[in-house]
Structures are given as structure tokens and as C-alpha cells.
Design a protein around this motif. Structure first.
Motif: not given
Length: 575
Positions: A403, A405, A407, A512, A514, A538-540, A550, A552, A570
Motif C-alpha cells: 500500500t 499509505s 503519506i 491509491e 488517501w 486518513y481513509c483509502l 482502513t 492510517n 497503518t
């Protein structure tokens, strides 16, 4: 007061310095800087050469402090060193160009030397400076001339030369250094006291091996190694030997052998060098696998670090012991070791933050009895430097399906820069071999520099972004393009005072998006506000047949000045 060193004798301060107390040496510098400067000034007959000789004298004194037999004679000893350095400077520059300064002479009280210096400064000639500047390389020469002769500001030069302001500052600093060392020109470095200059140089001596640019490393390595080996035996020498030898071991093929490794470990042990010891324990355990690795870490390395007093390295070892137990599905033991990390390390350490997330993840895996689709924990350090937000540290692990994720990591592919407040809309910077240059966008086409690299473009400064946590206006959009370990595209939206509210990433063929789902801002007003307790979730968001639950999460657990340490973890489950 217990921390007041002003009443301590020279003898006590010398002993405290040898035990590693830099404040004690700072007090010695404060105590004798005027006498040392006066001694040097009588020889050099000018302030700037005297400042150089004084600074060199204190650094030499720090290096050779253990050789001072009569600790009560520090003052006369360091003055003698200053006189020797001053004589060497005079001999070196006798046939060189006359001393000139780049800035106006300050109104300072030089005591006895003032009368001698006044007549000297009246005779200074800018012609000598002009002549010396002509010998500089083209880029350095042009930059120095624009700044010192045409009185253009750094910002004006950056625009004229189409380079970042940081490049201009580097060229000016390099130009001054070349003029000083190669052409005998002295400059008035009025920034900071002599004490600060000396202590900064001491730190540079201890950390010189951390330079990013490895060009010419071997020649510097060989020269400095000999100088360190010639020092009197002391904890400072052992610390420096561990630092220097470790870097030779990393970067030079001929130095990477078992005998060198033993030497590094010996010096790290003698000086309690935690940073080098972390490298040592990793290099030792990585040779083992599975249960054998755990047994070696637990039964050999941990007792050794405890016995020798390596607290930080022990916390580092316990973190990776927790990881090894997690990999072997022994989750309860994994949690125990991650909690030990929290008992050992301070909150300012990135591994402390990584361990916080690890406890959450491994306890949840233990409770739920499943292995999630993707999970990971990181301790991350961000710092504001020169109007830029820099990503400096990431410590931790991630497992499961790939992923994007991370950021902050995604945003920092170009020279570790997450955000540069000097970057205007429609401008970009490109990284190549640690160089950075601004290029303009015309008709939506980027003019690339000759060297290829990761390119970051400020696409917009007034974007509106819709997220589950609300709508954000006047957002700043950065687009990063290139190939950074598989990450080919990253589009990040910043809302000043809130942080990153949206990010679109394409890495290794996986796209992806986010979006900010929740946030708590307890303080700070920077582009990503720094205050303990600030938290972002954060959401996916993606079009896919697969559905995910998710988590994150990023949270600041420690701040110090312009630096913040983030806990991030995550936990992604496929529904």
C-alpha cells in the motif's frame, strides 16, 4: 546552582570536559577567549586572522585536552597554542594578498589591539579582493561579484541565475572558503560569538562523516583517519575513531572486512558511541535467520548491551526483537518487547514512536486472531529548515500487501523535501545528484534541466478539496514525478494550518487515493502544524471490487523547536 559552572576551577572543568561535558569546555572558552584573542592579535596584527587563530586554538585544545598534564594551566596552555597558530597564519599569508573583509568593520572593543588595527584597516585595498575573486570558478566568481560588489541580495541573485536561494547561499559560502584557504583573503564572519563558532566546529569534527556527498571521500577519510590516530588516547579519540572507521567500512570496498569491523566495535565500546553501536548490532544479527537470529539477539547481544551500558542501542535491539517475534507469530512476546522499548527510549527517539504503533498493531492482531491485508508502524521525524519542511527520519516496518499509505514518505521523494514555501505556482524543482534547480513551466510544458531526476511542481495554490472531514479551500497542490524506488507519481494537497488533506499515489503500478477522514489540531500554524497531540486519520478511496476497513493514523508525540516526531501506523483489513 548545581548547573552553574562559572565557580568551577580550570582543573575541574578540564576533567568534566574529558568526561564528555561540552558545557564545561564552553565555560573554558568563555573564560579565556579574550586572552586567547589578544595573544593571537599581537601576532597577526588584524582581527580576522586573530579570530581564525583563536578558533583553531580552542579546537586544538579540545582535541588534545588529555595531553595537558597540569590541568590548572589550561589558560596559559591554550594561549601558547593560539600564538603558534597565529605565527603559522602569518607565515602562510605573508606573500599572499592583503587581508580584506566582505562586510563593514563592526564597532567592537579590541582592547590593547585596537590602536594597531585601526591603521591596518585604513590601508586595506579592495583591489586585492577583486584580483583574488577572478581566480574562482565561473559560477562562484559570478555569484560572489553580484553579492559583494554589486550588492545584490540572495533572492535577487537566485532570480537572475535561475537557481534556488539555497544554491546561492552555498556558492557564497564556498566562494568565501576558497578565498580564505587558497588566496589568503580573510572575511569578517560576524555571525555568532567565538564560543558558538568553536562549539559548532567541535560538533562538525564529531559528525563530519555524515556528509551526503561522497565525492573525494577516500582521500578525506585517509587524511582524517591519520590525524585521529595521532591523537592522545581519550574518550573523544575513541568516539572519533568509531565514527571515521564506520564510514570507511560502509563506503570503501577495501575497508569492509572482519578486522575493520572488530576495530569499529572496540572503539564504539570504549567511547559508548550509541549511533555506531546500532550499526554494529544490526550487522551482527543480520547474519542469522529465524529462531537462530532471535536466540542470538536475545541471549548474546542484549546481555552485552546491558553490561556495556548501551541504552539506546538496547532499545533499538528490542524493537527488532519484537519484529522478529511478530514474524514468527509469537505476538504476545512481540508486544512485550515493543513495550520494553517504551520503557527504555525517550519520546524524542523515532523508535519510541514506532514502538507505540507496534503495540497497537500487534495487540489488535492478537485480539482479532487474524493477519490484516496490510499493516505497518513508523516513527517519523519532520523538521522545518530554511523555509522548507524536510523529512529526516523513518524507523519501523510494514507487512502484507503493498500500500502507499506512507503519506509523508511519498511527499518527500525529491531531496527529502515535503514542502518549500518559496516555490511559486507554476514553478518546480528537480533533484539530480543532490543538486536542486528551479525550472519554469511555459504553456503547461516543463523545461527539464540537463540532468534527469525527481521533479516536484507546484500545480496550484488555491485548490478546493472535498474530503470526509470537510471541504478545504486555498489548498496547495504539489505534483511529484519520476521514479523513486517504484513511486512514479504523487499528487499532494496541503491546507495551511491543517496539513495534508489528500494524496494520490502511483507506485509499482498501484494507484491509491488517501483523504483526510478526521483530524485534531491542538496547536501550530505551519503548513503541517507542529504540536504534541495533533492527529490525522486518513481513509483509502478507490474504485475497486475490493472493500477495505482502513486505519492510517499520524500523531505527533514529541516536538522540539522546528522538529516533530510522529507516530504513524497503518492497519488495513479486507472486508
Amino acid at each position: 546552582m548545581l548547573n552553574d559552572l562559572t565557580n568551577k576551577s580550570d582543573e575541574v572543568l578540564v576533567e568534566m570536559t574529558l568526561l564528555g561535558n561540552d558545557k564545561a569546555f564552553e565555560e573554558l572558552v568563555n573564560r579565556y577567549q579574550n586572552k586567547v584573542f589578544g595573544t593571537a592579535c599581537k601576532v597577526t596584527k588584524n582581527r580576522f586572522s586573530a579570530e581564525d587563530a583563536s578558533q583553531d586554538a580552542f579546537v586544538t585544545a579540545w582535541i588534545k585536552l588529555n595531553s595537558l598534564k597540569d590541568r590548572t594551566k589550561f589558560g596559559s596552555w591554550v594561549c601558547a597554542i593560539a600564538k603558534n597558530h597565529a605565527v603559522s597564519l602569518v607565515r602562510h599569508y605573508r606573500n599572499m594578498s592583503s587581508d580584506v573583509c566582505f562586510e563593514l568593520l563592526e564597532n567592537v572593543d579590541l582592547g590593547e589591539a585596537q590602536a594597531e588595527l585601526t591603521s591596518f584597516y585604513e590601508q586595506e585595498s579592495r583591489e586585492s579582493l577583486h584580483e583574488s575573486v577572478e581566480h574562482l570558478s565561473e559560477k562562484l566568481r559570478e555569484t560572489v561579484k553580484l553579492h559583494y560588489f554589486e550588492e545584490m541580495s540572495v533572492e535577487q541573485i537566485a532570480k537572475k541565475q535561475n537557481v534556488p536561494q539555497g544554491t546561492v547561499k552555498w556558492r557564497l559560502a564556498e566562494g568565501r572558503k576558497r578565498l580564505r584557504k587558497e588566496f589568503g583573503v580573510m572575511e569578517n564572519n560576524s555571525n555568532g560569538t567565538l564560543v558558538q563558532k568553536v562549539m559548532n566546529q567541535v560538533e562538525q569534527l564529531k559528525l563530519w562523516g555524515l556528509k551526503n556527498d561522497k565525492a573525494g571521500f577516500e582521500s578525506v577519510y585517509r587524511q582524517l583517519l591519520k590525524e585521529v590516530e595521532d591523537l592522545e588516547e581519550s574518550p573523544q579519540k575513541h568516539h572519533a575513531m568509531a565514527e571515521v572507521l564506520a564510514r570507511g567500512y560502509w563506503w570503501l570496498d577495501g575497508e569492509n572486512n572482519d578486522e575493520m569491523f572488530k576495530r569499529i566495535k572496540s572503539f564504539a565500546e570504549k567511547s559508548l558511541n550509541e549511533d555506531v553501536m546500532e550499526f554494529i548490532v544490526y550487522d551482527e544479527w543480520i547474519k542469522y535467520k529465524g529462531e537462530n537470529r532471535i536466540e542470538f539477539m536475545e541471549n548474546v547481544q542484549a546481555p552485552y548491551l546491558i553490561q556495556k551500558g548501551f541504552k539506546k542501542s538496547l532499545g533499538y535491539l528490542y524493537f527488532w526483537l519484537g519484529y522478529e517475534y511478530s514474524e514468527n507469530r509469537q505476538l504476545a512476546k512481540a508486544v512485550d518487547y515493543f513495550k520494553k522499548v517504551l520503557d527504555i527510549l525517550p519520546r524524542s527517539d523515532a523508535f519510541y514512536s514506532a514502538a507505540l504503533g507496534a503495540v497497537i498493531i500487534e495487540e489488535r492482531k492478537l485480539f482479532e486472531g487474524i493477519i490484516p491485508y496490510s499493516y505497518g508502524t513508523q516513527g517519523e521525524v519532520l523538521e522545518y529548515k530554511d523555509n522548507k519542511l524536510i523529512f529526516t527520519t523513518q524507523s519501523g516496518y510494514s507487512r502484507g500487501e503493498i500500500t502507499n499509505s506512507a503519506i509523508f514518505y511519498n511527499s518527500a521523494c525529491c531531496d527529502s523535501i515535503i514542502y518549500d514555501e518559496n516555490l511559486n505556482e507554476g514553478e518546480s524543482f528537480t533533484s539530480s545528484d543532490e543538486r536542486m534547480r528551479i525550472v519554469k513551466i511555459k504553456d503547461e510544458k516543463v523545461i527539464y534541466p540537463s540532468e534527469e531526476g525527481i521533479k516536484v511542481t507546484c500545480k496550484s495554490k488555491n485548490a478546493t478539496v472535498e474530503t470526509p472531514s470537510g471541504a478545504y479551500e486555498n489548498c496547495i497542490c504539489y505534483i511529484c514525478e519520476g521514479d523513486y524506488y517504484g513511486l512514479k507519481y504523487c499528487e499532494t494537497y496541503f491546507c495551511p494550518g491543517v496539513g495534508i488533506v489528500k494524496q494520490i499515489v502511483d507506485s509499482q503500478g498501484i494507484r491509491e487515493e488517501w483523504q483526510l477522514e478526521k483530524c485534531t489540531i491542538k496547536g501550530g500554524n505551519e503548513i503541517i502544524p507542529f504540536a504534541e497531540g495533533n492527529r490525522w486519520e486518513y481513509c483509502l478511496v478507490q474504485d475497486s471490487d475490493k472493500k477495505f476497513d482502513t486505519e492510517n493514523v499520524f500523531e505527533i508525540v514529541y516536538t522540539e523547536g522546528e522538529k516533530a516526531v510522529f507516530q504513524s501506523y497503518t492497519y488495513i483489513k479486507e472486508l
